[in-house]
Design a protein around this motif. Structure first.
Motif, PDB file in Angstrom:
ATOM      1  N   ASP A 114       0.803  -1.213   0.000  1.00  0.00           N
ATOM      2  CA  ASP A 114       0.000   0.000   0.000  1.00  0.00           C
ATOM      3  C   ASP A 114       0.840   1.269   0.000  1.00  0.00           C
ATOM      4  O   ASP A 114       0.310   2.374  -0.010  1.00  0.00           O
ATOM      5  CB  ASP A 114      -0.954   0.002   1.207  1.00  0.00           C
ATOM      6  N   ALA A 115       2.157   1.131  -0.008  1.00  0.00           N
ATOM      7  CA  ALA A 115       3.001   2.333   0.040  1.00  0.00           C
ATOM      8  C   ALA A 115       2.950   3.083  -1.282  1.00  0.00           C
ATOM      9  O   ALA A 115       2.960   2.482  -2.343  1.00  0.00           O
ATOM     10  CB  ALA A 115       4.436   1.939   0.367  1.00  0.00           C
ATOM     11  N   GLU A 116       2.894   4.415  -1.195  1.00  0.00           N
ATOM     12  CA  GLU A 116       2.973   5.247  -2.408  1.00  0.00           C
ATOM     13  C   GLU A 116       4.423   5.523  -2.768  1.00  0.00           C
ATOM     14  O   GLU A 116       4.759   5.775  -3.921  1.00  0.00           O
ATOM     15  CB  GLU A 116       2.222   6.567  -2.209  1.00  0.00           C
ATOM     16  N   GLY A 117       5.271   5.512  -1.743  1.00  0.00           N
ATOM     17  CA  GLY A 117       6.704   5.705  -1.972  1.00  0.00           C
ATOM     18  C   GLY A 117       7.481   4.842  -0.994  1.00  0.00           C
ATOM     19  O   GLY A 117       7.173   4.821   0.194  1.00  0.00           O
ATOM     20  N   LEU A 118       8.456   4.108  -1.522  1.00  0.00           N
ATOM     21  CA  LEU A 118       9.254   3.240  -0.667  1.00  0.00           C
ATOM     22  C   LEU A 118      10.708   3.670  -0.790  1.00  0.00           C
ATOM     23  O   LEU A 118      11.244   3.764  -1.900  1.00  0.00           O
ATOM     24  CB  LEU A 118       9.086   1.787  -1.121  1.00  0.00           C
ATOM     25  N   LEU A 119      11.310   3.933   0.349  1.00  0.00           N
ATOM     26  CA  LEU A 119      12.704   4.395   0.356  1.00  0.00           C
ATOM     27  C   LEU A 119      13.606   3.291   0.900  1.00  0.00           C
ATOM     28  O   LEU A 119      13.306   2.694   1.935  1.00  0.00           O
ATOM     29  CB  LEU A 119      12.807   5.649   1.234  1.00  0.00           C
ATOM     30  N   ILE A 120      14.689   3.018   0.184  1.00  0.00           N
ATOM     31  CA  ILE A 120      15.723   2.122   0.707  1.00  0.00           C
ATOM     32  C   ILE A 120      16.973   2.974   0.924  1.00  0.00           C
ATOM     33  O   ILE A 120      17.447   3.621  -0.008  1.00  0.00           O
ATOM     34  CB  ILE A 120      16.065   0.986  -0.287  1.00  0.00           C
ATOM     35  N   VAL A 121      17.472   3.013   2.137  1.00  0.00           N
ATOM     36  CA  VAL A 121      18.731   3.715   2.410  1.00  0.00           C
ATOM     37  C   VAL A 121      19.700   2.715   2.997  1.00  0.00           C
ATOM     38  O   VAL A 121      19.341   1.935   3.879  1.00  0.00           O
ATOM     39  CB  VAL A 121      18.564   4.859   3.444  1.00  0.00           C
ATOM     40  N   GLU A 122      20.917   2.746   2.504  1.00  0.00           N
ATOM     41  CA  GLU A 122      21.900   1.794   3.016  1.00  0.00           C
ATOM     42  C   GLU A 122      23.195   2.503   3.392  1.00  0.00           C
ATOM     43  O   GLU A 122      23.775   3.238   2.608  1.00  0.00           O
ATOM     44  CB  GLU A 122      22.185   0.730   1.948  1.00  0.00           C
TER      45      GLU A 122
ATOM     46  N   SER B  31      10.876  12.358   9.012  1.00  0.00           N
ATOM     47  CA  SER B  31      10.114  12.450   7.758  1.00  0.00           C
ATOM     48  C   SER B  31       8.812  11.642   7.831  1.00  0.00           C
ATOM     49  O   SER B  31       8.087  11.555   6.850  1.00  0.00           O
ATOM     50  CB  SER B  31      10.983  11.975   6.583  1.00  0.00           C
ATOM     51  N   LYS B  32       8.543  11.054   8.997  1.00  0.00           N
ATOM     52  CA  LYS B  32       7.276  10.384   9.288  1.00  0.00           C
ATOM     53  C   LYS B  32       6.866   9.276   8.308  1.00  0.00           C
ATOM     54  O   LYS B  32       5.782   9.325   7.707  1.00  0.00           O
ATOM     55  CB  LYS B  32       6.135  11.418   9.359  1.00  0.00           C
ATOM     56  N   PRO B  33       7.716   8.278   8.142  1.00  0.00           N
ATOM     57  CA  PRO B  33       7.269   7.116   7.365  1.00  0.00           C
ATOM     58  C   PRO B  33       6.200   6.382   8.167  1.00  0.00           C
ATOM     59  O   PRO B  33       6.222   6.425   9.399  1.00  0.00           O
ATOM     60  CB  PRO B  33       8.532   6.257   7.251  1.00  0.00           C
ATOM     61  N   TYR B  34       5.261   5.752   7.498  1.00  0.00           N
ATOM     62  CA  TYR B  34       4.235   5.046   8.290  1.00  0.00           C
ATOM     63  C   TYR B  34       4.720   3.649   8.658  1.00  0.00           C
ATOM     64  O   TYR B  34       4.120   2.970   9.486  1.00  0.00           O
ATOM     65  CB  TYR B  34       2.887   5.010   7.557  1.00  0.00           C
ATOM     66  N   LEU B  35       5.839   3.257   8.067  1.00  0.00           N
ATOM     67  CA  LEU B  35       6.387   1.947   8.408  1.00  0.00           C
ATOM     68  C   LEU B  35       7.889   1.983   8.184  1.00  0.00           C
ATOM     69  O   LEU B  35       8.364   2.591   7.221  1.00  0.00           O
ATOM     70  CB  LEU B  35       5.752   0.902   7.492  1.00  0.00           C
ATOM     71  N   GLU B  36       8.643   1.387   9.092  1.00  0.00           N
ATOM     72  CA  GLU B  36      10.092   1.280   8.844  1.00  0.00           C
ATOM     73  C   GLU B  36      10.539  -0.138   9.160  1.00  0.00           C
ATOM     74  O   GLU B  36       9.965  -0.819  10.006  1.00  0.00           O
ATOM     75  CB  GLU B  36      10.880   2.296   9.674  1.00  0.00           C
ATOM     76  N   HIS B  37      11.552  -0.562   8.424  1.00  0.00           N
ATOM     77  CA  HIS B  37      12.053  -1.919   8.629  1.00  0.00           C
ATOM     78  C   HIS B  37      13.559  -1.895   8.454  1.00  0.00           C
ATOM     79  O   HIS B  37      14.076  -1.402   7.448  1.00  0.00           O
ATOM     80  CB  HIS B  37      11.408  -2.876   7.613  1.00  0.00           C
ATOM     81  N   ILE B  38      14.285  -2.410   9.441  1.00  0.00           N
ATOM     82  CA  ILE B  38      15.742  -2.483   9.342  1.00  0.00           C
ATOM     83  C   ILE B  38      16.103  -3.925   9.004  1.00  0.00           C
ATOM     84  O   ILE B  38      15.625  -4.862   9.665  1.00  0.00           O
ATOM     85  CB  ILE B  38      16.397  -2.072  10.678  1.00  0.00           C
ATOM     86  N   ALA B  39      16.913  -4.094   7.957  1.00  0.00           N
ATOM     87  CA  ALA B  39      17.299  -5.456   7.557  1.00  0.00           C
ATOM     88  C   ALA B  39      17.931  -6.174   8.748  1.00  0.00           C
ATOM     89  O   ALA B  39      18.853  -5.654   9.373  1.00  0.00           O
ATOM     90  CB  ALA B  39      18.264  -5.411   6.384  1.00  0.00           C
ATOM     91  N   SER B  40      17.413  -7.355   9.075  1.00  0.00           N
ATOM     92  CA  SER B  40      17.826  -8.029  10.293  1.00  0.00           C
ATOM     93  C   SER B  40      19.095  -8.849  10.105  1.00  0.00           C
ATOM     94  O   SER B  40      19.852  -9.068  11.035  1.00  0.00           O
ATOM     95  CB  SER B  40      16.696  -8.932  10.785  1.00  0.00           C
ATOM     96  N   ASP B  41      19.358  -9.299   8.895  1.00  0.00           N
ATOM     97  CA  ASP B  41      20.534 -10.127   8.636  1.00  0.00           C
ATOM     98  C   ASP B  41      20.858 -10.065   7.135  1.00  0.00           C
ATOM     99  O   ASP B  41      20.102  -9.471   6.366  1.00  0.00           O
ATOM    100  CB  ASP B  41      20.282 -11.571   9.091  1.00  0.00           C
ATOM    101  N   PRO B  42      21.966 -10.660   6.711  1.00  0.00           N
ATOM    102  CA  PRO B  42      22.348 -10.574   5.295  1.00  0.00           C
ATOM    103  C   PRO B  42      21.271 -11.106   4.342  1.00  0.00           C
ATOM    104  O   PRO B  42      21.087 -10.572   3.243  1.00  0.00           O
ATOM    105  CB  PRO B  42      23.623 -11.419   5.216  1.00  0.00           C
ATOM    106  N   ASP B  43      20.529 -12.130   4.768  1.00  0.00           N
ATOM    107  CA  ASP B  43      19.472 -12.663   3.898  1.00  0.00           C
ATOM    108  C   ASP B  43      18.351 -11.650   3.705  1.00  0.00           C
ATOM    109  O   ASP B  43      17.816 -11.483   2.614  1.00  0.00           O
ATOM    110  CB  ASP B  43      18.879 -13.951   4.498  1.00  0.00           C
TER     111      ASP B  43
END
Lengths: 378, 485
Positions: free
Chosen positions: B274-282, B304-316
C-alpha cells in the motif's frame, strides 16, 4: 613567481569569449592560473594566457553536492565556501595556500593524500567549459552528480596540462566533510616494514582518509588519518593502531589539520627542489626505490601518498642536471613522472619516463587543436 | 560492396576464425538482431564469435580494410540500443573472452577480458575480502566490456562512482586495428585521462580487449533501512533530509506504488503493497562508524514520518530487499507486455517536481509510468508501460519518453545517467549540448575513426533522421535499417 613568459606576451582575458579571441590570435599559447606549478605553465616561445581574472564561484548548491567555479578561482576560496557548509573537495587539492586555482589543478591532474578515501579529480569533476585550439568554447559533462551523455570531456581535461584546451569553468562533485579527523603515526621504520604495515592497515576494515609513507631522517614514518563521526573516532583509531602492533603517536584537532595541510603544500620538500608526482602501486613502490638508489639518490625527500598510489619526490636542485638520467631510468622501469615544481632555469619537460596512449592522444590533439596552438604532448 | 567483394570478405572472416564461428543467415543471427531495447532490430552481415584478443584485432583489421562497420557485443543488455547491430555490419560477439586474468590483492586490481560477467569479478575477488563496486541491475548477466562502453552505473554510484571511476588501465583496438595501451594499474595518472575518455564512448573509439579494474575492500557491515510513505513526495523529502544531515549513504533508492507492486509480485521482497513511496537507504562500512551513523540516519528518517520502517535483520533480509529493487525492471513485464526505461538525471532537489510532472505527462498520454530511481544521485528510471501490439502505442510511449528527457534537460540535468545515448536517445544529445560541444565530440570521433566504422550510427544525432517524436514509422525503419518487433 618562477617561470615567467618566454615571449613576454601575457593575455589577461576577463571572459571565456576573450580567452577564445586570444587563442585564435596566437601561434603558441599556454594557460596559467596561480602559477604554483611553473613547469606546466612554461612553454618555449609561447604567449601566456593568465586566467586569474576569470575568477569566482558561479554556482554552489550544497544540497546537490555540486560547486561550479571559473577556472581562475583560487581553490582557497572554493574550500572556504564549502567548509562553511560542512563540505569539501575529496580529491584534496595541492598547493592551495600557495594560490593554486581551479583550472590549473584540473589541468595538472594532481591530487593530495586525501584522495585515498573517495577518489581523485577524475572522480569528482562533473562538467567543464574550455576553449579548444580553434578558439571555440566547448562544454562537456553535466552539472549533476551522475551523467553518461556524450564523450566524457571532463575526464579528458584532467591532466591535459593546457594542451587540449584552456579551461574556463569547472563543476565538481563535493562531499560532506568528516565531523572530525585524527592521525596515528609510527616513526622510523625500514621501507619494507613500513610498506608491509601500510598494506596491513590499508586492507583492514578501518576506512582511511590518508595513508602516507614519509621518508624521514631516521627511516620511514607511516601516517594514517581517520575521519568520521566524532563519537566513533577513538575506537576506530585504536583499532587501526592495534593493527600496527607498535608504539604510535596521535595527532588530533588543529595539529592534525596543520600536518596534512603542510603535506599538500609540499612543506616536507626543500623549497628549491623540483617536486615530481609519480603514479604507482604498493607493488611498484620498490621499483622507484631501486631507481633512486641506482641514481645515488636514496637520500632525497619523498612521500608515498594516498595508500601508495602515488609518490611525491623532491629532486634536489644540485642534481638538476641529472634529470635526463632520471627520465631514462623511469622509462626503463615503466614509471611516469609529472614535474609539478622545478627551478626556473630547468628544462620545461613536464612529463618524464614511460608513456602510454600516444596514438590516441595524437588523434585527440588533432581533433581539438589541429594547428598545434597549445603545443603537443602526444 | 559488390557481391563478389562481400563474398571475399566473408571468406576472409571464415579463414581467420573457421566457418563454425562466423554466423550468417537469418536463423543463426536472430539472437543478435536486437538488445534490451527490444523495439528495434537490425540485420548484421555476420556475427563472429571470437576467442582471443588477437582474433578481435584481426577481425577489426579485416573490417577496416573492407570498410565494413562493426561493433562489439557482450550479453546484449543495453537499454539504449547501444549493441543494436549496424545494418550490414559485423557483430563481434565477445562472450567467449571471459577469463579473469588476474586478481591482485596487494594492488587491489583485477585484470579481466571484456566478456567477463560483472558479478563474476566480485565473486573472484571475494576470497581476498574485495569486491567490484559498480552494480547495474543486470549484473548477473551483463559484461564488463559493455559496462565500460556505456559507463554503467548501479545503485551505489553517489559514494563510489560509476564504471569509469573503477577502470584503471586498458588494452584497446582502435577502429583501424592499431593496438594501444591506456592508463596503468595505479589510481593516479599523468597526462590527459585517456582511460576516462575511452570509457563511456559507446564503442565509437574501438574495442577494449583487456581491462584493469579497481577493487574495493568489502564493507564490514551494512545497515539497510526500508521506509514506507503514503506519498512519493514524502519519500523524496526524506532523501533531502538525509543529504542535509551530512551523512553519505552508499545507496538511496525510491520505488513508487506500481514498481512496488511489480517487484512484490515477482520476487516477494516483503515490500508494503500500500506504500505510495518506498525508500531504501543503506549505510556501509566499518562497524563503529556505521553504528554511529545509523543512529543519526534513524533520527533523520523518523522526522520524515514514514508510516512503516524496517531495518534489515541479517544478510538474507538485506539480500531480499535488494532483490526486489533489482528485479523491478523485469518485474514490470508482469504489468505490461512492453515497456521503455528512461534514465534521465535531475538535480536531487528537483526530484519531487520531476516526478509530479512525469505523472502528469503519463496521464496526458494515457500511459502508465512506474518509477524506480536512484534518489541519491537524482537518476530517474521511469518505466513507460505500453502494448506494442496496439497500433500507435509504441509511438505514444516514445513521445512520452522524449518529453521526459526534455524535462530532465530543462531542470538542468542529463538525458542519461548510466544507460548511455546509444540508438535510443541520439536525437536528444543535440538538445542537451550546443552545436560547438557536439562538433568537438564529432571531431574527436572523426580523428579516431575517420571511416565511422566502430558502432556507426550510435550516439550522434543523425542529420537526416528527424526526431523519434514524429509519428509514423521511424525514419531508419523507412530506410530499411531497423525494424520493430
Amino acid at each position: 613567481m618562477a617561470g615567467g613568459p618566454v615571449t613576454g606576451v601575457v593575455h589577461q582575458p576577463g571572459s571565456a569569449a576573450e580567452v577564445a579571441e586570444a587563442v585564435r590570435g596566437a601561434e603558441l599559447v599556454v594557460p596559467r592560473g596561480g602559477g604554483t606549478k611553473p613547469p606546466l605553465a612554461v612553454v618555449d616561445g609561447a604567449e601566456v594566457l593568465d586566467v586569474s581574472a576569470l575568477s569566482g564561484i558561479t554556482e554552489y548548491l550544497p544540497s546537490e553536492y555540486t560547486v561550479t567555479a571559473l577556472a581562475g578561482t583560487p581553490l582557497a576560496e572554493v574550500e572556504a565556501r564549502l567548509a562553511a557548509e560542512g563540505q569539501y573537495l575529496p580529491f584534496d587539492p595541492l598547493l592551495v595556500d600557495a594560490g593554486s586555482t581551479v583550472g590549473g589543478t584540473v589541468a595538472a591532474g594532481a591530487n593530495g593524500p586525501g584522495r585515498l578515501r573517495y577518489g581523485g579529480l577524475r572522480d569528482f569533476l562533473l562538467a567543464v567549459a574550455f576553449v579548444d585550439g580553434r578558439g571555440e568554447i566547448v562544454r562537456g559533462g553535466a552539472k549533476v552528480v551522475k551523467n553518461a551523455a556524450g564523450f566524457d570531456l571532463p575526464k579528458l581535461m584532467v591532466g591535459s596540462l593546457g594542451r587540449l584546451g584552456v579551461l574556463t569553468e569547472c563543476t565538481f562533485k563535493v562531499f560532506p566533510h568528516p565531523e572530525s579527523c585524527a592521525t596515528v603515526r609510527v616513526a622510523g621504520m625500514a621501507f619494507d616494514e613500513a610498506l608491509e604495515a601500510a598494506g596491513r592497515v590499508g586492507s583492514g576494515a578501518v576506512e582511511l582518509e590518508c595513508l602516507d609513507l614519509v621518508h624521514g631522517l631516521a627511516g620511514w614514518d607511516l601516517e594514517i588519518r581517520i575521519g568520521g563521526r566524532s563519537f566513533a573516532l577513538d575506537a576506530r583509531l585504536k583499532r587501526a593502531a592495534d593493527l600496527l602492533d607498535t608504539d604510535v603517536t596521535t595527532l588530533s584537532g588543529d595539529a592534525d589539520a596543520t600536518h596534512w595541510r603542510s603535506r599538500r603544500e609540499f612543506g616536507w620538500a626543500p623549497p628549491d627542489a623540483s617536486v615530481l608526482k609519480l603514479p604507482l602501486t604498493p607493488a611498484t613502490a620498490a621499483v622507484l626505490e631501486q631507481v633512486l638508489a641506482d641514481l645515488d639518490a636514496s637520500h632525497v625527500a619523498r612521500v608515498y601518498s594516498a595508500g601508495v598510489q602515488q609518490a611525491f619526490v623532491a629532486w634536489p636542485v644540485e642534481r638538476a642536471a641529472d634529470m635526463p638520467s632520471l627520465d631514462r631510468a623511469l622509462a626503463q622501469s615503466k614509471l611516469t613522472a609529472l614535474a609539478l615544481r622545478a627551478p626556473a632555469d630547468a628544462s620545461n619537460q613536464p612529463i618524464l619516463g614511460y608513456r602510454t596512449g600516444g596514438e590516441l592522444l595524437r588523434r585527440v590533439e588533432q581533433a581539438l587543436d589541429p594547428a598545434g596552438r597549445f603545443g603537443r604532448l602526444g | 560492396m559488390a557481391p563478389a567483394d562481400a563474398a571475399d570478405f566473408l571468406d576472409a572472416l571464415k579463414r581467420r576464425l573457421g566457418a563454425d564461428r562466423v554466423l550468417t543467415g537469418a536463423a543463426p543471427m536472430a539472437a543478435y538482431e536486437s538488445d534490451a531495447l527490444t523495439a528495434f532490430r537490425a540485420r548484421p552481415r555476420a556475427v563472429v564469435l571470437v576467442d582471443s584478443a588477437e582474433e578481435v584485432v584481426d577481425i577489426v583489421r579485416l573490417c577496416a580494410a573492407a570498410e565494413v562497420p562493426f561493433l562489439a557485443r557482450g550479453s546484449g543488455t543495453s537499454l539504449s540500443g547501444g549493441s543494436l547491430p549496424v545494418h550490414d555490419g559485423v557483430v563481434i560477439a565477445m562472450n567467449r573472452l571471459n577469463r579473469i586474468l588476474e586478481v591482485d590483492p596487494v594492488r587491489r586490481t583485477a585484470v579481466v577480458e571484456p566478456g567477463v560477467v560483472n558479478l563474476a569479478v566480485s565473486e573472484a575477488a571475494e576470497p581476498y575480502g574485495l569486491y567490484y563496486s559498480p552494480d547495474p541491475s543486470s549484473q548477473s548477466v551483463c559484461t564488463i566490456g559493455g559496462n565500460l562502453a556505456f559507463n554503467s552505473g548501479g545503485a551505489h554510484c553517489l559514494k563510489y562512482g560509476m564504471t569509469s571511476n573503477h577502470v584503471l588501465g586498458l588494452e584497446v583496438v582502435l577502429p583501424d586495428g592499431e593496438v594501444i595501451e591506456l592508463g596503468g594499474d595505479s589510481l593516479e595518472g599523468v597526462g590527459p585521462d585517456l582511460v576516462g575518455l575511452f570509457v563511456g564512448s559507446e564503442g565509437l573509439f574501438g574495442i577494449a580487449t583487456k581491462i584493469t579494474l579497481r577493487l574495493l575492500p568489502k564493507p564490514e557491515t551494512f545497515f539497510t533501512l526500508l521506509a514506507a510513505y503514503d506519498s512519493l513526495a514524502a519519500a523524496g523529502e526524506a532523501v533531502a533530509a538525509v543529504v542535509a544531515s551530512g551523512l553519505l549513504p552508499g545507496a538511496m533508492e525510491i520505488m513508487d506504488n506500481l514498481a512496488i507492486e511489480a517487484a512484490e509480485a515477482a520476487v516477494g521482497a516483503g515490500y508494503p503493497l500500500d506504500a505510495e513511496g518506498l525508500l531504501i537507504v543503506e549505510l556501509e562500512g566499518e562497524e563503529q562508524q556505521v553504528a554511529a551513523e545509523s543512529e543519526l540516519l534513524l533520527e533523520v528518517v523518523r522526522q520524515s514520518k514514514p508510516y512503516l520502517e524496517h531495518i534489515a535483520s541479517d544478510p538474507d533480509d538485506r539480500a531480499r530487499i535488494w532483490k526486489g529493487r533489482k528485479s523491478a525492471f523485469s518485474a514490470v513485464g508482469r504489468l505490461s507486455p512492453d515497456y521503455i526505461v528512461q534514465d534521465g538525471v535531475v538535480p536531487r532537489s528537483r526530484l519531487g517536481e520531476a516526478l509530479t510532472k512525469i505523472q502528469h505527462l503519463g496521464e496526458e498520454h494515457g500511459i502508465r509510468v512506474a518509477n524506480v530511481f536512484h534518489a541519491g544521485d537524482g537518476n530517474l528510471h521511469p518505466l513507460i508501460l505500453f502494448d506494442g501490439r496496439v497500433e500507435g502505442e509504441l509511438e505514444r510511449a516514445e513521445e512520452l519518453a522524449g518529453e521526459i528527457l526534455r524535462l530532465c534537460i530543462d531542470l538542468g540535468g542529463s538525458i542519461t545517467g548510466e544507460h548511455g545515448v546509444g540508438m535510443e536517445k541520439r536525437q536528444y544529445l543535440g538538445e542537451m549540448f550546443d552545436d560547438a560541444d557536439l562538433d568537438a565530440m564529432r571531431r574527436i570521433r572523426m580523428a579516431i575513426d575517420p571511416g565511422e566504422l566502430a558502432n556507426r550510427g550510435k550516439m550522434f544525432p543523425d542529420a537526416e533522421a528527424p526526431a523519434l517524436l514524429s509519428h509514423g514509422p521511424h525514419p531508419l525503419e523507412v530506410a530499411g535499417v531497423i525494424s520493430r518487433e
